[in-house]
Design a protein around this motif. Structure first.
Motif, PDB file in Angstrom:
ATOM      1  N   ALA A 220      33.574  37.268  28.445  1.00 23.18           N
ATOM      2  CA  ALA A 220      33.285  35.997  27.779  1.00 23.18           C
ATOM      3  C   ALA A 220      32.378  36.226  26.576  1.00 23.18           C
ATOM      4  O   ALA A 220      32.568  35.615  25.508  1.00 23.18           O
ATOM      5  CB  ALA A 220      32.636  35.034  28.768  1.00 23.18           C
ATOM      6  N   GLY A 221      31.415  37.130  26.720  1.00 20.25           N
ATOM      7  CA  GLY A 221      30.556  37.459  25.593  1.00 20.25           C
ATOM      8  C   GLY A 221      31.313  38.147  24.475  1.00 20.25           C
ATOM      9  O   GLY A 221      31.039  37.915  23.287  1.00 20.25           O
ATOM     10  N   GLY A 222      32.279  38.993  24.833  1.00 14.08           N
ATOM     11  CA  GLY A 222      33.089  39.665  23.821  1.00 14.08           C
ATOM     12  C   GLY A 222      33.954  38.698  23.036  1.00 14.08           C
ATOM     13  O   GLY A 222      34.118  38.835  21.818  1.00 14.08           O
ATOM     14  N   LEU A 223      34.504  37.693  23.718  1.00 17.86           N
ATOM     15  CA  LEU A 223      35.312  36.688  23.028  1.00 17.86           C
ATOM     16  C   LEU A 223      34.459  35.890  22.048  1.00 17.86           C
ATOM     17  O   LEU A 223      34.906  35.546  20.945  1.00 17.86           O
ATOM     18  CB  LEU A 223      35.968  35.754  24.042  1.00 17.86           C
ATOM     19  CG  LEU A 223      37.002  36.390  24.983  1.00 17.86           C
ATOM     20  CD1 LEU A 223      37.506  35.369  25.998  1.00 17.86           C
ATOM     21  CD2 LEU A 223      38.161  36.965  24.199  1.00 17.86           C
ATOM     22  N   ASP A 224      33.246  35.610  22.442  1.00 21.87           N
ATOM     23  CA  ASP A 224      32.357  34.882  21.549  1.00 21.87           C
ATOM     24  C   ASP A 224      31.964  35.736  20.343  1.00 21.87           C
ATOM     25  O   ASP A 224      31.915  35.242  19.208  1.00 21.87           O
ATOM     26  CB  ASP A 224      31.117  34.436  22.318  1.00 21.87           C
ATOM     27  CG  ASP A 224      30.264  33.469  21.527  1.00 21.87           C
ATOM     28  OD1 ASP A 224      30.779  32.395  21.157  1.00 21.87           O
ATOM     29  OD2 ASP A 224      29.092  33.791  21.261  1.00 21.87           O
ATOM     30  N   ALA A 225      31.713  37.042  20.599  1.00 19.19           N
ATOM     31  CA  ALA A 225      31.340  37.934  19.493  1.00 19.19           C
ATOM     32  C   ALA A 225      32.500  38.140  18.520  1.00 19.19           C
ATOM     33  O   ALA A 225      32.287  38.399  17.330  1.00 19.19           O
ATOM     34  CB  ALA A 225      30.882  39.282  20.053  1.00 19.19           C
ATOM     35  N   ALA A 226      33.728  38.029  19.010  1.00 19.21           N
ATOM     36  CA  ALA A 226      34.892  38.245  18.149  1.00 19.21           C
ATOM     37  C   ALA A 226      35.057  37.148  17.100  1.00 19.21           C
ATOM     38  O   ALA A 226      35.660  37.376  16.043  1.00 19.21           O
ATOM     39  CB  ALA A 226      36.160  38.321  19.010  1.00 19.21           C
ATOM     40  N   PRO A 544      36.774  25.594  25.658  1.00 21.15           N
ATOM     41  CA  PRO A 544      35.315  25.581  25.759  1.00 21.15           C
ATOM     42  C   PRO A 544      34.808  26.755  26.598  1.00 21.15           C
ATOM     43  O   PRO A 544      35.477  27.196  27.542  1.00 21.15           O
ATOM     44  CB  PRO A 544      35.012  24.239  26.424  1.00 21.15           C
ATOM     45  CG  PRO A 544      36.193  23.384  26.103  1.00 21.15           C
ATOM     46  CD  PRO A 544      37.363  24.319  26.072  1.00 21.15           C
ATOM     47  N   ALA A 545      33.638  27.267  26.261  1.00 19.42           N
ATOM     48  CA  ALA A 545      33.087  28.442  26.937  1.00 19.42           C
ATOM     49  C   ALA A 545      32.923  28.211  28.431  1.00 19.42           C
ATOM     50  O   ALA A 545      33.199  29.111  29.242  1.00 19.42           O
ATOM     51  CB  ALA A 545      31.751  28.826  26.303  1.00 19.42           C
ATOM     52  N   ASP A 546      32.482  26.997  28.832  1.00 19.40           N
ATOM     53  CA  ASP A 546      32.285  26.745  30.253  1.00 19.40           C
ATOM     54  C   ASP A 546      33.611  26.695  31.007  1.00 19.40           C
ATOM     55  O   ASP A 546      33.705  27.126  32.161  1.00 19.40           O
ATOM     56  CB  ASP A 546      31.506  25.451  30.465  1.00 19.40           C
ATOM     57  CG  ASP A 546      32.212  24.240  29.860  1.00 19.40           C
ATOM     58  OD1 ASP A 546      32.966  24.423  28.875  1.00 19.40           O
ATOM     59  OD2 ASP A 546      32.023  23.120  30.372  1.00 19.40           O
ATOM     60  N   VAL A 547      34.668  26.194  30.337  1.00 19.14           N
ATOM     61  CA  VAL A 547      35.996  26.165  30.961  1.00 19.14           C
ATOM     62  C   VAL A 547      36.523  27.582  31.145  1.00 19.14           C
ATOM     63  O   VAL A 547      37.083  27.932  32.196  1.00 19.14           O
ATOM     64  CB  VAL A 547      36.971  25.331  30.113  1.00 19.14           C
ATOM     65  CG1 VAL A 547      38.386  25.403  30.682  1.00 19.14           C
ATOM     66  CG2 VAL A 547      36.510  23.887  30.049  1.00 19.14           C
ATOM     67  N   LEU A 548      36.340  28.432  30.123  1.00 17.22           N
ATOM     68  CA  LEU A 548      36.785  29.812  30.209  1.00 17.22           C
ATOM     69  C   LEU A 548      36.021  30.561  31.299  1.00 17.22           C
ATOM     70  O   LEU A 548      36.612  31.329  32.067  1.00 17.22           O
ATOM     71  CB  LEU A 548      36.599  30.503  28.861  1.00 17.22           C
ATOM     72  CG  LEU A 548      37.040  31.968  28.781  1.00 17.22           C
ATOM     73  CD1 LEU A 548      38.525  32.095  29.093  1.00 17.22           C
ATOM     74  CD2 LEU A 548      36.729  32.544  27.412  1.00 17.22           C
ATOM     75  N   ALA A 549      34.717  30.350  31.383  1.00 18.18           N
ATOM     76  CA  ALA A 549      33.911  31.010  32.411  1.00 18.18           C
ATOM     77  C   ALA A 549      34.373  30.602  33.804  1.00 18.18           C
ATOM     78  O   ALA A 549      34.468  31.437  34.714  1.00 18.18           O
ATOM     79  CB  ALA A 549      32.442  30.671  32.210  1.00 18.18           C
ATOM     80  N   LYS A 550      34.686  29.311  33.971  1.00 16.85           N
ATOM     81  CA  LYS A 550      35.172  28.850  35.267  1.00 16.85           C
ATOM     82  C   LYS A 550      36.523  29.463  35.608  1.00 16.85           C
ATOM     83  O   LYS A 550      36.783  29.856  36.756  1.00 16.85           O
ATOM     84  CB  LYS A 550      35.280  27.322  35.251  1.00 16.85           C
ATOM     85  CG  LYS A 550      35.794  26.739  36.566  1.00 16.85           C
ATOM     86  CD  LYS A 550      35.980  25.233  36.465  1.00 16.85           C
ATOM     87  CE  LYS A 550      36.579  24.680  37.770  1.00 16.85           C
ATOM     88  NZ  LYS A 550      36.816  23.213  37.697  1.00 16.85           N
ATOM     89  N   ALA A 551      37.398  29.575  34.608  1.00 15.84           N
ATOM     90  CA  ALA A 551      38.722  30.163  34.844  1.00 15.84           C
ATOM     91  C   ALA A 551      38.597  31.630  35.247  1.00 15.84           C
ATOM     92  O   ALA A 551      39.299  32.102  36.149  1.00 15.84           O
ATOM     93  CB  ALA A 551      39.575  30.024  33.591  1.00 15.84           C
ATOM     94  N   LEU A 552      37.684  32.362  34.595  1.00 12.87           N
ATOM     95  CA  LEU A 552      37.489  33.769  34.937  1.00 12.87           C
ATOM     96  C   LEU A 552      36.930  33.928  36.346  1.00 12.87           C
ATOM     97  O   LEU A 552      37.347  34.810  37.106  1.00 12.87           O
ATOM     98  CB  LEU A 552      36.555  34.415  33.911  1.00 12.87           C
ATOM     99  CG  LEU A 552      37.159  34.691  32.531  1.00 12.87           C
ATOM    100  CD1 LEU A 552      36.066  35.026  31.519  1.00 12.87           C
ATOM    101  CD2 LEU A 552      38.172  35.820  32.592  1.00 12.87           C
ATOM    102  N   ALA A 553      35.983  33.074  36.706  1.00 11.60           N
ATOM    103  CA  ALA A 553      35.415  33.137  38.055  1.00 11.60           C
ATOM    104  C   ALA A 553      36.462  32.779  39.109  1.00 11.60           C
ATOM    105  O   ALA A 553      36.523  33.404  40.185  1.00 11.60           O
ATOM    106  CB  ALA A 553      34.215  32.191  38.147  1.00 11.60           C
ATOM    107  N   GLN A 554      37.292  31.788  38.807  1.00  5.36           N
ATOM    108  CA  GLN A 554      38.351  31.386  39.731  1.00  5.36           C
ATOM    109  C   GLN A 554      39.372  32.510  39.895  1.00  5.36           C
ATOM    110  O   GLN A 554      39.890  32.739  40.993  1.00  5.36           O
ATOM    111  CB  GLN A 554      39.019  30.116  39.201  1.00  5.36           C
ATOM    112  CG  GLN A 554      39.914  29.395  40.193  1.00  5.36           C
ATOM    113  CD  GLN A 554      40.285  28.014  39.690  1.00  5.36           C
ATOM    114  OE1 GLN A 554      39.433  27.269  39.192  1.00  5.36           O
ATOM    115  NE2 GLN A 554      41.563  27.657  39.805  1.00  5.36           N
TER     116      GLN A 554
END
Length: 812
Positions: A220-226, A544-554
């Motif tokens: 998630a941090g890498g996607l934001d840095a990109a 959104p970052a929170d949606v992506l984080a939730k998808a990765l955790a799921q």
């Protein structure tokens, strides 16, 4: 020739520059941009044509032409010219196509072709990211309707930091690589449209050395840095367009006729007729039963709304619109139910997995097999083990020239209950195979640890959602079943996302219909601790970052559940490979010993292979040599290894000892006899006749003959002087040649002895040996003497005539 319009700008923190140039090359194309990064150069062009009659889809084609001259190579094919695109070119095509396709208007049906011609590579900067940026730039200056520009960047996780646009070397040194593409929204933010990511071959070693593991949070941090560097590429393309318009005026848009799949009134009529029945049909869990029921509903709609020639309906001659409207109704029903009720097509909740099963050892003749099933999706994966020389040779313009681990994915038409073409793999199959291959690469043991070439074939037997991730699971099972010591098991899961009515809903383990009706296709593979591969495609403007984080955790929760099921089938790799698989050992040898192991013209290694029945391969990296020995019979492998170890550390011979040897080489002056592994000695021609004259070595010995010899001498360099066993004449000559000379008056008399009796004739072998050794040492090999030529060279200062009389002529 027209001057080019050129813009340049930095695309990473190190100051790497990308240059975009247009107006000089390919001026008849709708758009053409020359892209340069470092010395890697490619020409991206785009052309369009009018739509075909009746077409109901957008015909976008992306091709990548890898010219071998770009790397200073001549193609290795028989015809010495480029042919069908290779795997790397096809993967670059897919990488370029995926972010571009959603950026065209939904009603645009004109045929569009994008071609990236690779003109030069510096073997430092990869050309796949410039292909994406170049295609977008060409579309941006073309006038073709395009909701761009699209920017792309590769990010490498190196020493705990994300590095933009890494070189090949930086990528190899990293633990993980992300390829991210996106576009700028009206708010100025970057909307991620495509992600392709995976670990590297060195990931595990780097993790063991202390490098931070790439988890979902790190990605998630890498996607934001990109986003920063995506924006930099987009800004360059906008600058290029502004420069073109400043020089040539506004770019005229290409006119096209909007193609609407169906009208509003058609959709309302279809919805009014079949909304409730469609909702019930889309709740049928079984794919075949659901499709049968939907076919019945469609037939009823056509009969009621279209009619026939005898009884035409309201929408007569508009059957295509009715069918497409019915398809849209299915999509609407599914999305609404998921978002509002949290219930999916087959009745599952949004985070539920379908039933799972895993089996190994399906095929007794294969080296390793794994059968993985998730719901109706079923994949059979088969592992084959081979010798190191079976690795794939790559004839590309990249830095890799060989591949040791291969994964091939086959999508059979019967897997969907349909008929279809079979034959060479399609682009989709190559892409899915590469994704599953990339997922396993970080956990495959190195060639030093496991000296096998590995090939896994995944055959899709039934398909209803995410066969690529099922092939990841099947590959893990098959590799463990084959005895491959994977660093950790890997599982994969396909996720989906629906954005409707202002709400984001993440779906675990999507069905085929959910993939088609959703807004995101999100595939994640990894171990229990870290991610090994990821692929993401979206149809909406950013996540959104929170949606992506939730998808990765799921996705991680689902992956852990799948891993537990796989562990029940096979907890770890088998301790031994199957009887049908080769047994291979590999070890390093000093590079200066490679010649001894191979022998002149391969004689030593070929003899060992023939006598032991093992397959032996020798390679080197310029620093150390590597020997690999393989055979289905383990005893043959051990025997070949024993022989090679004797060559590396040969036993010593003892002077005076008798050995049974084999003739391994023949020269004019004698035969070389192998008496011990790695120990050859010279049996001189003068010692072959047992007192008789020998003109040619071949008259006595042939290659491969066995002969019993005695070691007469070992010089300071370890060279052996041999004689025939039981030849006392040669032994005496050797002793005499090595003893102190007699007084000159005695040694040259040639007459009676001191007691008056006739002196016995001196042994010829000892004199010839001494003469040959002296002459050879001073002048080299002189060859046989001429017929009738005197041996001693005539009278020396009148002292002794011809030195012992006429001994017969020497043949030349």
């Amino acid at each position: 020739m027209t001057d080019a319009i050129r813009v340049s700008g930095p695309i990473n923190a190190a100051g790497l520059t990308m240059t975009l140039e247009t107006g000089k090359l390919a001026k008849l194309a709708a758009g053409a941009v020359l892209v340069t990064v470092g010395e890697t150069t490619l020409l991206s062009t785009v052309a369009t044509s009018k739509p075909r009659d009746g077409i109901d889809f957008f015909p976008l084609t992306v091709d990548v032409e890898e010219r071998m001259y770009a790397a200073g190579k001549i193609p290795g094919s028989f015809f010495r010219r480029e042919g069908r695109p290779g795997e790397s070119a096809i993967l670059t095509c897919r990488l370029t196509d995926r972010p571009l396709r959603p950026a065209f208007p939904a009603d645009f049906r004109n045929e569009v072709q994008v071609i990236a011609t690779i003109l030069g590579v510096d073997l430092i900067n990869p050309h796949d990211i410039p292909s994406i940026n170049g295609a977008s730039a060409a579309l941006t200056v073309s006038g073709i309707p395009f909701d761009g520009p699209i920017g792309a960047v590769r990010m490498a996780h190196l020493d705990g930091e994300w590095v933009a646009h890494p070189s090949y070397a930086d990528g190899d040194s990293s633990t993980f690589e992300l390829v991210v593409a996106g576009r700028r929204t009206d708010s100025g933010d970057i909307a991620i449209m495509m992600v392709e990511a995976g670990g590297t071959e060195g990931s595990w070693e780097l993790y063991e050395a202390g490098a931070p593991k790439v988890t979902e949070e790190v990605i998630a941090g890498g996607l934001d840095a990109a986003k920063e560097w995506i924006d930099a590429s987009i800004e360059l393309q906008l600058n290029l367009r502004a420069a073109v318009e400043a020089a040539n005026g506004p770019i005229p848009p290409i006119a096209y006729g909007a193609n609407v799949d169906y009208s509003v009134e058609v959709f309302e009529a279809v919805a009014g007729e079949a909304r409730d029945s469609t909702a019930k049909a889309m709740a049928i869990a079984d794919k075949a039963d659901r499709n049968d029921r939907l076919a019945e509903l469609e037939a009823a709609l056509l009969a009621n709304l279209v009619g026939n020639s005898d009884a035409p309906g309201v929408f007569n001659d508009r059957a295509g619109e009715v069918k497409k409207a019915f398809r849209s109704l299915q999509k609407e029903v599914v999305r609404s139910r998921v978002v509002n009720e949290g219930i999916r097509i087959d009745g599952r909740g949004t985070a539920d997995l379908r039933p799972l099963s895993a089996e190994v050892g399906i095929l007794s003749t294969a080296h390793g097999t794994g059968l993985f099933q998730r719901g109706e999706t079923q994949v059979l994966s088969v592992t084959t083990l081979g010798m190191p020389r079976m690795e794939q040779m790559l004839d590309t313009i990249g830095v890799d020239d060989r591949k040791r681990y291969m994964h091939h994915y086959n999508f059979t038409p019967f897997s969907t209950g349909e008929t279809g073409r079979v034959g060479s793999p399609k682009r989709r199959e190559i892409g899915h195979g590469a994704l599953a291959e990339r997922a396993l690469v970080p956990v495959v043991p190195s060639a030093i640890e496991w000296p096998y070439t590995l090939r896994v074939v995944s055959d899709v037997l039934a398909s209803n959602g995410s066969t690529s991730m099922a092939s990841v699971c099947g590959s893990t099972l098959a590799l463990l079943d084959a005895g491959v010591p994977l660093k950790a098991p890997v599982a994969g899961i396909a996720m989906g996302l629906i954005y409707a009515e202002g709400k984001y809903t993440t779906l675990t383990d999507i069905l085929g219909a959910e993939d088609a009706f959703g807004d995101m296709d999100f595939k994640v593979a990894g171990t229990a601790e870290f991610v090994t591969a990821l692929q993401l495609d979206t149809k909406i403007d950013g996540i959104p970052a929170d949606v992506l984080a939730k998808a990765l955790a799921q996705a991680k929760d689902a992956r852990l559940k799948i891993l537990s099921v796989m562990e029940e089938a096979i907890g770890t790799h088998r301790t031994e490979v199957r009887d049908s698989a080769p047994k291979i050992v590999s070890f390093e040898i000093p590079i200066d010993k490679i010649g001894e192991v191979i022998g002149p013209k391969g004689k030593v290694i070929n003899t060992m292979q023939q006598e032991t029945g093992a397959d032996i391969a020798v390679s080197d990296d310029g620093v150390v040599g590597t020997v690999s020995i393989g055979s289905k019979d383990g005893s043959k492998v051990e025997e070949a290894r024993r022989r090679i170890m004797l060559i590396l550390d040969p036993p010593t011979a003892d002077v005076g000892e008798v050995y049974m040897g084999r003739v391994v080489n023949i020269t004019k002056f004698g035969a070389f006899v192998n008496i011990l592994p790695g120990r050859d000695g010279l049996l001189h021609i003068s010692k072959m006749g047992r007192g008789k004259r020998i003109d040619k070595v071949e008259d006595v010995f042939s290659l491969g003959d066995e002969v019993e010899v005695r070691v007469d001498d070992i010089d300071n360099s370890g060279k052996l002087s041999l004689s025939l066993a039981g030849d006392d004449t040669a032994a005496a000559g050797s002793d005499e040649g090595s003893s102190e000379r007699a007084p000159r008056s005695e040694s040259r008399s040639g007459g009676d002895s001191s007691d008056g009796s006739p002196a016995p004739e001196r042994e010829r072998a000892s004199f010839e040996q001494s003469w040959d050794e002296q002459a050879s040492g001073q002048f080299g090999d002189l060859g046989p003497a001429a017929e009738g030529a005197p041996r001693g060279g005539g009278d020396r200062d009148g002292r002794g005539g011809n030195r012992g009389g006429n001994r017969g002529g020497r043949r030349r």
